[in-house]
Design a protein around this motif. Structure first.
Motif, short mmCIF file in Angstrom:
data_model
loop_
_atom_site.label_atom_id
_atom_site.label_comp_id
_atom_site.label_asym_id
_atom_site.label_seq_id
_atom_site.Cartn_x
_atom_site.Cartn_y
_atom_site.Cartn_z
N ALA A 419 25.77 -46.40 -70.45
CA ALA A 419 26.40 -46.70 -69.16
C ALA A 419 26.23 -45.53 -68.19
N SER A 420 26.08 -45.86 -66.93
CA SER A 420 25.90 -44.80 -65.92
C SER A 420 26.34 -45.33 -64.55
N ILE A 421 26.58 -44.39 -63.64
CA ILE A 421 26.88 -44.75 -62.26
C ILE A 421 26.02 -43.88 -61.36
N LEU A 422 25.31 -44.52 -60.46
CA LEU A 422 24.36 -43.81 -59.60
C LEU A 422 24.71 -44.02 -58.14
N TYR A 444 28.17 -44.21 -42.34
CA TYR A 444 29.57 -44.40 -42.77
C TYR A 444 29.69 -45.25 -44.03
N VAL A 445 28.53 -45.65 -44.60
CA VAL A 445 28.53 -46.49 -45.81
C VAL A 445 28.02 -45.69 -47.00
N ARG A 446 28.76 -45.75 -48.14
CA ARG A 446 28.29 -45.16 -49.41
C ARG A 446 28.04 -46.30 -50.39
N VAL A 447 26.94 -46.21 -51.14
CA VAL A 447 26.59 -47.24 -52.13
C VAL A 447 26.49 -46.60 -53.51
N TYR A 448 27.23 -47.17 -54.46
CA TYR A 448 27.14 -46.74 -55.86
C TYR A 448 26.77 -47.94 -56.72
N GLU A 449 25.88 -47.72 -57.69
CA GLU A 449 25.49 -48.79 -58.62
C GLU A 449 25.93 -48.43 -60.03
N ILE A 450 26.68 -49.35 -60.66
CA ILE A 450 27.15 -49.14 -62.03
C ILE A 450 26.24 -49.92 -62.97
N ILE A 451 25.82 -49.27 -64.06
CA ILE A 451 24.93 -49.89 -65.03
C ILE A 451 25.57 -49.82 -66.41
N GLU A 463 35.51 -42.30 -61.94
CA GLU A 463 35.99 -41.06 -61.33
C GLU A 463 34.85 -40.25 -60.70
N LEU A 464 33.60 -40.59 -61.03
CA LEU A 464 32.46 -39.87 -60.46
C LEU A 464 32.16 -40.30 -59.02
N ILE A 465 32.79 -41.38 -58.58
CA ILE A 465 32.57 -41.86 -57.21
C ILE A 465 33.24 -40.90 -56.22
N GLU A 466 32.46 -40.40 -55.26
CA GLU A 466 32.97 -39.45 -54.27
C GLU A 466 33.05 -40.11 -52.89
N GLU A 469 34.11 -37.38 -46.03
CA GLU A 469 35.04 -37.48 -44.89
C GLU A 469 34.62 -38.58 -43.92
N TYR A 470 33.31 -38.76 -43.79
CA TYR A 470 32.81 -39.74 -42.83
C TYR A 470 32.62 -41.13 -43.45
N THR A 471 32.93 -41.29 -44.78
CA THR A 471 32.78 -42.59 -45.44
C THR A 471 33.88 -43.54 -45.00
N LYS A 472 33.47 -44.68 -44.49
CA LYS A 472 34.43 -45.70 -44.06
C LYS A 472 34.32 -46.98 -44.91
N ILE A 473 33.14 -47.17 -45.51
CA ILE A 473 32.91 -48.35 -46.34
C ILE A 473 32.24 -47.92 -47.64
N LEU A 474 32.76 -48.41 -48.76
CA LEU A 474 32.20 -48.09 -50.08
C LEU A 474 31.72 -49.39 -50.74
N ILE A 475 30.42 -49.44 -51.05
CA ILE A 475 29.84 -50.62 -51.72
C ILE A 475 29.62 -50.29 -53.20
N ILE A 476 30.20 -51.14 -54.08
CA ILE A 476 29.99 -51.00 -55.52
C ILE A 476 29.06 -52.12 -55.98
N ARG A 477 27.87 -51.73 -56.41
CA ARG A 477 26.88 -52.70 -56.87
C ARG A 477 27.02 -52.88 -58.37
N MET A 478 27.30 -54.12 -58.84
CA MET A 478 27.65 -54.35 -60.25
C MET A 478 26.72 -55.35 -60.95
N ARG A 479 25.49 -55.48 -60.48
CA ARG A 479 24.58 -56.44 -61.12
C ARG A 479 24.26 -56.05 -62.56
N GLY A 480 24.39 -54.76 -62.91
CA GLY A 480 24.10 -54.29 -64.27
C GLY A 480 25.32 -54.19 -65.16
#
Length: 553
Positions: A419-422, A444-451, A463-466, A469-480
């Protein structure tokens, strides 16, 4: 998928039954009975009971399992897998303890079949079944060294475990009997060579006959079955066990072990038979039959039974195609029990030991064991070797329990490592000539993909998701992510609260079926907003742009 009917295969196979097939089943049943006779006696002695108990088992359990079973060709009876377990139970708790444990096992097996749990056996790792099968083979071999050598243990010796037997044997070297060793070696040579001469007559029968003749003609001083055990012919008698609450509690653990081993071995035998006759067995029906057969066996003086792969294969090779062959095999052994059982007292103990040596060799799967050690991962090798060693040093109960714990822990460790988060790397289009192939993501958008699966073993990944200060929207990609558990769900809840405090909007991309259902049950989707769950990353980025425009980010 249609539910399997709990209908014995006998009733299905008799619909188009012919006289020609009956003739084949009759011949096959008689031949298998001849094969089963010396094996049943040998396995009973290895189990710490009398020779007739082995025949009782083959007769009663063999009949009931063929009659009620879910396989057309399964032949049941005493098997080597149970020998060590039964010997331990008889030594520690007596025959009443064995009867109680087997009845409990029978009830468990029947419930497993009724609850349609036949398919759950596949969750026991192959490394564990291979490990304890090889371990049982070694314990059988160690247990027969005394009779093969003609040794006499020092007075007062109690040798139940394999280590105790080896210690006792080392103290009995001076009592080794040359005559016994000669008979044992000759019997072993016959067992190995005879199949190359004839496959129709079992080598074990020839070895028994030769052993008896040699001992009688040359008047050799060798222990026979009659010297060590009292022989009783005739019909098996009904035994009512002494039932107490304490006895049930004491027998529960052994009963569970017998049930699991019976289920594994019987269904494994069914699978092997399916491959040989191109058919499909009814696993849940077979479990019910195993339960009925085991209860019937011990109530009539027998020991635990299960499907025997070697005897089942012999049945198929000799033309048996319906449960009638198994029933004929039981009736034939019953006739032998009534007429010929007194002659069993003449069989030399070294010959019995030689037969069990060959049984142990055939079941040890040493080639498979070595292949697994060469080709498997370190975690699989640890499980294999741990189960093998614990089966020999302690017993099967400890081996299976520790093996399963190791297998589960090492599997979770492996899944956690996978398992990993990128976080997506952000590239300046002006400085990267290949930026045109990348997706446009606003600042203003951050994208993280969880595998990988999200479970308690890797819940710290979230907890690795950071959040910048300028992040307004966080996208979590969970296809994996194929699955998520309660611990990981709590991690997402914590992330949601952090985002809420930081005024950051969460958007989820490509959430698979199981994680989506878990989120629905936790009302997580309701809190995030169903409009913020998108089928793919393009739709998620489009949603982020819409939110950005609405809020002038």
């Amino acid at each position: 998928m249609q539910k399997e009917k709990l209908k014995p295969m006998l009733f299905t196979d008799l619909k188009n039954y012919t006289g020609q097939q009956f003739a084949k089943d009759l011949i096959s049943g008689i031949i298998v009975a001849i094969i089963a006779l010396p094996l049943s006696i040998a396995l009973a002695l290895a189990s710490g009971v009398g020779p007739e108990e082995g025949i009782y088992t083959a007769v009663v359990a063999g009949f009931l399992i063929s009659f009620f079973g879910g396989s057309s060709v399964q032949i049941a009876g005493p098997t080597a897998a149970f020998a060590t377990i039964v010997a331990g139970i008889v030594a520690n708790r007596g025959m009443n303890g064995l009867i109680m444990a087997t009845i409990i096992a029978g009830i468990i097996l029947i419930l497993m079949g009724i609850l349609r749990l036949g398919s759950l056996i596949k969750f026991i790792p192959y490394t564990i079944t291979t490990g304890f099968t090889a371990g049982i083979a070694v314990t059988i071999l160690i247990g027969q060294l005394k009779d093969f050598m003609g040794a006499i243990y020092p007075k007062g010796t109690v040798a139940i475990s394999s280590t105790e037997k080896l210690v006792a044997l080392s103290k009995s070297v001076s009592t080794f009997n040359v005559n016994a060793i000669i008979i044992g070696v000759i019997s072993l040579i016959i067992l190995i060579v005879w199949p190359k001469i004839s496959e129709k007559i079992p080598g074990s029968i020839i070895a028994v006959i030769v052993g008896i003749v040699l001992v009688k003609v040359f008047k050799l001083h060798v222990f026979t079955i009659g010297d060590l055990y009292s022989i009783h012919g005739g019909l098996p008698k009904f035994h009512v066990p002494s039932i107490t609450i304490g006895g049930i509690q004491a027998a529960a653990s052994d009963g569970f072990t017998i049930a699991i081993l019976a289920a594994i071995e019987s269904l494994l035998s069914c699978v092997v038979a399916d491959g040989m006759i191109n058919s499909r067995h009814r696993s849940n029906t077979e479990l019910v039959a195993q339960g009925i057969g085991n209860i019937g066996s011990v109530l009539f003086g027998g020991i635990p039974a299960t499907g025997a792969i070697a005897r089942t294969a012999a049945n198929i090779k000799n033309g048996g195609k319906t449960p009638i062959a198994g029933i004929v095999h039981s009736i034939t052994l019953l006739l032998v029990l009534i007429v010929l059982m007194p002659y069993a007292k003449l069989i030399p103990m070294p010959t019995i030991a030689a037969i069990l040596f060959l049984v142990a060799y055939n079941m040890c799967q040493w080639r498979t064991f070595v292949h697994l050690c060469k080709t498997s991962s370190k975690s699989d090798i640890i499980v294999l070797c741990t189960t093998f060693v614990l089966t020999i040093v302690f017993d099967l109960v400890v081996a299976i329990e520790v093996g399963m714990i190791f297998a589960c822990l090492l599997f979770m460790k492996r899944m956690s490592d996978e398992a990993s988060i990128l976080g997506w790397e952000y590239i300046d289009p002006e400085n990267d000539p290949d930026a045109t192939d990348k997706k446009y993501v606003p600042d203003y958008v951050r994208v993280y993909e969880i595998i990988g699966p999200m479970f308690f073993g890797d819940s710290e990944l979230i907890e690795l998701i950071e959040l910048k200060e300028y992040t307004k929207i966080l996208i979590i990609r969970m296809r994996g992510v194929p699955a998520i558990d309660a611990t990981a769900m709590q991690g997402l809840e914590k992330l949601y609260k952090q985002c809420k405090l930081a005024n950051v909007q969460l958007i989820f991309s490509h959430v698979n079926e199981q994680p989506m259902k878990t989120m629905e049950k936790n009302k997580f989707i309701e809190r995030i907003g169903s409009e913020n769950f998108r089928p793919n990353i393009d739709a998620a980025l489009k949603r982020a742009e819409e939110i950005g425009k609405q809020n002038n980010y």
